[in-house]
Design an enzyme around this catalytic site. Structure first.
Site, PDB file in Angstrom:
ATOM      1  N   HIS A 107      -4.628  -8.433   4.435  1.00 21.79           N
ATOM      2  CA  HIS A 107      -5.883  -7.990   4.290  1.00 21.79           C
ATOM      3  C   HIS A 107      -7.343  -9.087   4.000  1.00 21.79           C
ATOM      4  O   HIS A 107      -7.852  -8.789   5.291  1.00 21.79           O
ATOM      5  CB  HIS A 107      -6.266  -7.255   2.923  1.00 21.79           C
ATOM      6  CG  HIS A 107      -5.898  -5.961   2.975  1.00 21.79           C
ATOM      7  ND1 HIS A 107      -5.241  -5.065   3.512  1.00 21.79           N
ATOM      8  CD2 HIS A 107      -5.118  -5.440   1.691  1.00 21.79           C
ATOM      9  CE1 HIS A 107      -4.936  -4.195   3.089  1.00 21.79           C
ATOM     10  NE2 HIS A 107      -4.809  -4.060   1.497  1.00 21.79           N
TER      11      HIS A 107
ATOM     12  N   HIS B 190      -5.151  -0.610   6.664  1.00 19.07           N
ATOM     13  CA  HIS B 190      -3.639  -0.370   6.050  1.00 19.07           C
ATOM     14  C   HIS B 190      -2.810   0.339   7.354  1.00 19.07           C
ATOM     15  O   HIS B 190      -3.544   0.985   8.360  1.00 19.07           O
ATOM     16  CB  HIS B 190      -3.511   0.777   5.126  1.00 19.07           C
ATOM     17  CG  HIS B 190      -3.981   0.068   3.284  1.00 19.07           C
ATOM     18  ND1 HIS B 190      -5.587   0.594   3.060  1.00 19.07           N
ATOM     19  CD2 HIS B 190      -3.489  -0.683   2.917  1.00 19.07           C
ATOM     20  CE1 HIS B 190      -5.166   0.106   2.085  1.00 19.07           C
ATOM     21  NE2 HIS B 190      -3.867  -0.916   1.620  1.00 19.07           N
TER      22      HIS B 190
ATOM     23  N   HIS C 272       1.206  -8.039   0.672  1.00 17.30           N
ATOM     24  CA  HIS C 272       0.128  -7.438   1.132  1.00 17.30           C
ATOM     25  C   HIS C 272      -1.946  -7.742   1.445  1.00 17.30           C
ATOM     26  O   HIS C 272      -2.032  -7.852   2.014  1.00 17.30           O
ATOM     27  CB  HIS C 272       0.729  -6.296   0.580  1.00 17.30           C
ATOM     28  CG  HIS C 272      -0.706  -4.845   0.802  1.00 17.30           C
ATOM     29  ND1 HIS C 272      -0.048  -3.941   1.393  1.00 17.30           N
ATOM     30  CD2 HIS C 272      -2.202  -4.591   0.734  1.00 17.30           C
ATOM     31  CE1 HIS C 272      -1.779  -2.806   0.970  1.00 17.30           C
ATOM     32  NE2 HIS C 272      -2.295  -2.954   0.694  1.00 17.30           N
ATOM     33  N   GLU C 273      -2.072  -8.450   0.286  1.00 20.92           N
ATOM     34  CA  GLU C 273      -3.396  -8.766  -0.491  1.00 20.92           C
ATOM     35  C   GLU C 273      -4.139 -10.128   0.669  1.00 20.92           C
ATOM     36  O   GLU C 273      -5.145 -10.150   1.364  1.00 20.92           O
ATOM     37  CB  GLU C 273      -3.591  -8.736  -1.691  1.00 20.92           C
ATOM     38  CG  GLU C 273      -3.538  -8.006  -2.148  1.00 20.92           C
ATOM     39  CD  GLU C 273      -3.988  -7.105  -1.753  1.00 20.92           C
ATOM     40  OE1 GLU C 273      -5.612  -6.732  -1.608  1.00 20.92           O
ATOM     41  OE2 GLU C 273      -3.846  -6.256  -2.655  1.00 20.92           O
TER      42      GLU C 273
END
Length: 727
Positions: free
Chosen positions: A291, A297, A287-288
């Site tokens: 980014h 998101h 997830h990070e």
């Protein structure tokens, strides 16, 4: 009618009391290890792959040259890559076998036992079996389309749930201005973001993580997902593989929270924080990293209101919470509930209630199910970084493979297929021969029946089988599927065998149905993604030692848009030529939506047999049939008022203060009727029990009523209007 209720920390009068159960979780977290040889081998693979790609491009530019030495170099590189990949796969298989043996302390348990251990909380909440159980929708006793009891509490301990709740962002001034101005962006890549245009992401790992091999192992596994499925290469900063002209690099370190900057924003060190130990899970790490490559998101997409209902009153900071902000987006791929960038449904809740809900509650389980890059995450990155550009040749004039059935071209120039499909172009299903025809093409207005193996002979179906059916209809149409009959075995409220229905997106996990169905049930493909395709998967192999039921009978058909939204409450929907719909009602029901009960006699719900009342489809948590005493002291009852069973609602975590449980009747013809039922409300934290007629309160009780059953008896009918009654 009998009901039992107990509540803790209940809020307003309109919330129903419920029974709280105590579940003791023994979480097993297997140790993770790091092997230096694996890291070195990955470096060799990256360099060889890069050299081979450069060589191919150079040869394409001078294709008239056929130099034997160059051919030998290419073949040598290919052989070395295959050998290194084989060694890595063998090491990974050995590690997985070792981890499995450690986790089970002996021979691997069968699927049936593993499911039951998951229900008891005796497995790692991040394991695939918890995702599996969470996706089950069970019909058993009075439960209809309900998840196994207690699985939400277990799933709430997933690393993804923690990571989503503790996720924050670091923003540059330009990015904050864009967010405030709702500037346009491609998919969930902001307009102002700087991508890693050379597709190389150098990185280091700070001592706060590097000194712990299990944390390094998680980061390596996350990097491998990007290596395997995208054109982005995460390479050690000080290695020969870092050929990027920019000086930016990522430092993984452990600080407060799980966070990353969005895109490539600095000219030197740029950090990703994975606070140990809870942020250092595979899903949160990916997830990070997503980014860091420029993504925001899923719930920030411009089309999110078509898919998600935001619960602003439950969200920390309300509409000012920047993690929940919506932006203008160009959405080339469909909204994905399963994305690693989709928050869990209670993320940033200030009161334990949901911060958002999906418009289709049957898919709620997907919000916390991502184990890393999911099918459409990979497609998003492939599109944003133009990963297939080398596949088009040096002049960009070579066509890509025309992947079928929802597949897409990867950076490898091969098709990436939805699970269950295979072949060069995703043109084949992976199915057992006993299942019959795997691909079913329907014409306009056509329908076909599908049955589990041996159903037509009265069953039981064979165990140890996996069946896949791909249903296809003409462009502009939808696939409709009706479950006519279903008898798939369950144990303790969870599926042993199941039918998975991929009706929302062809590459997205679908709900897994099991149990005994008492009335036909319909699914229709959504208007997003590939509405002309549906995947059905029958699995009696995972729990092959479990006994088999009769099986199922389905009807698949070509549908228009009239039945979208499943308007027929107690019947089967059919499309009409004018784009509308027609409901064929179950016996005893009428009305355009089959929502009016025709019976005139008494309606009895003793919970020993089927009941006309049902849990409301809007319920997040449901009323449950129970026998015997409650599991904790100081509450009740010890038994039913009469017979063996009573109804109760459970309020232990993750149920939040103020949650409502609705148990409702269909609409009833106007006339005078009386409602009689018995209730039990015993406990120091008792909430409220209300009876509603057409949504208006006609009776209520609140607080502790003592350790005994009480009778309620009052009129609920109307003189001139149809009405429904709800608890």
């Amino acid at each position: 009618m009998e009901a039992s209720f107990r509540a803790r920390k209940m809020g307003p009068v309109n919330s129903l009391p419920f029974l709280a159960l105590l579940v003791i979780l023994a979480v097993v977290v297997p140790a993770l290890t790091q092997e230096v040889g694996v890291i070195g081998r990955r470096k060799d693979m990256l360099k060889l792959d890069e050299l081979r790609n450069q060589h191919v491009v150079q040869r394409s530019a001078t294709s008239e040259i056929e130099d034997e030495e160059e051919e030998i170099d290419l073949n040598l590189m290919a052989r070395m890559l295959r050998k290194l990949k084989q060694e890595e796969d063998e090491d990974e298989d050995e590690d997985q076998a070792s981890d499995s043996a450690k986790a089970t302390k002996g021979p691997a348990v069968d699927g049936e036992k593993l499911i039951q251990e998951a229900l008891k909380g005796n497995v790692d909440p991040n394991s695939e079996v918890v995702n599996l159980v969470e996706s089950m929708l069970v019909d058993e006793n009075f439960k209809h389309n309900q998840q196994p009891s207690g699985i939400e509490k277990i799933a709430a301990k997933k690393g993804k749930v923690y990571g989503d709740t503790h996720d924050t962002h670091r923003w540059t001034k330009e990015q904050l201005e864009e967010l405030n101005n709702n500037g346009g962006r491609k998919r969930n890549f902001p307009r102002s973001v700087t991508l890693w245009d050379e597709k190389i992401i150098p990185y280091t790992i700070a001592d706060s993580l590097a000194n712990y091999p299990r944390y390094v192992d998680v980061i390596n596994k996350a990097i491998k997902q990007f290596d395997d499925y995208t054109c982005l290469k995460w390479v050690p900063r000080d290695s020969a593989f870092n050929t990027a002209s920019y000086k930016t690099y990522i430092e993984f370190f452990s600080e407060s929270g799980c966070w990353s900057y969005v895109g490539r924003v600095f000219n030197d060190k740029q950090q990703i924080s994975l606070q140990a130990p809870f942020c250092v899970t595979l899903s949160t790490t990916v997830h990070e990293m997503a980014h860091a490559i420029g993504q925001l998101h899923e719930q920030s997409r411009g089309d999110r209101d078509d898919h998600v209902i935001m619960k602003w009153d439950n969200i920390q900071g309300g509409r000012d919470n920047i993690n929940m902000a919506k932006d203008d987006t160009h959405d080339y791929n469909p909204y994905d509930y399963e994305s690693v960038l989709q928050y869990s449904l209670t993320s940033f809740s200030k009161n334990g209630g949901p911060s958002m809900e999906f418009t289709d509650p049957r898919l709620n389980f997907l919000a916390d199910s991502a184990t890393g890059l999911m099918f459409y995450d990979i497609q998003d990155i492939t599109d944003a970084y133009d990963c297939t550009a080398p596949c088009k040749g040096p002049n960009k004039d070579q066509p890509l493979k025309q992947c079928q059935n929802g597949g897409f071209v990867l950076h490898t120039c091969d098709c990436h297929c939805p699970e269950g499909l295979t072949g060069t172009l995703c043109e084949t299903v992976v199915t057992d021969p006993v299942c019959g025809q795997g691909i079913i093409d329907l014409g306009d207005g056509e329908s076909r029946d599908i049955t589990s193996p041996y159903f037509d002979f009265g069953g039981p179906y064979p165990t140890g089988k996996k069946c896949v059916w791909l249903i296809k209809v003409p462009a502009g149409k939808h696939v409709g599927m009706t479950i006519n009959e279903m008898d798939l075995t369950t144990t303790n409220g969870a599926c042993d065998h199941w039918l998975e229905i991929q009706y929302n997106l062809i590459g997205q996990t679908g709900p897994r149905r099991c149990g005994k169905l008492t009335a036909p049930e319909q699914y229709i493909t959504s208007q997003y993604g590939n509405p002309e395709m549906m995947l059905l998967k029958f699995d009696s192999a995972f729990a092959s030692t479990a006994s088999a039921g009769k099986g199922f009978s389905l009807t698949v058909s070509t549908r228009g848009t009239g039945c979208l939204g499943a308007p027929c409450l107690r019947g089967v929907c059919s499309d009409t030529q004018d784009g509308g719909y027609l409901c064929t009602c179950e016996k005893g029901f009428t009305g355009r939506n089959c929502d009016l009960y025709l019976g005139t006699g008494d309606i009895l719900c003793d919970f020993e047999n089927a009941c006309l009342f049902r849990n409301s489809p809007s319920n997040k948590y449901t009323w449950t049939r129970h026998t015997g005493p409650t599991s904790s002291t100081g509450t009740g009852p010890r038994s039913a008022k009469s017979g063996s069973y009573y109804l109760y609602a459970e309020s232990s975590s993750p149920v939040s203060t103020g949650t409502t449980f609705h148990y409702v009747s269909p609409y009833i013809k106007a006339g005078h009727r009386c409602l009689t039922f018995w209730y039990h409300m015993y406990g120091s934290d008792m909430g409220s029990l209300n009876v509603l007629r057409n949504g208006s309160q006609v009776w209520t009780r609140s607080g502790d009523q003592g350790d005994s059953w009480h009778r309620a008896d009052f009129p609920v009918g109307t003189a001139g209007l149809k009405y429904n009654v709800g608890l």
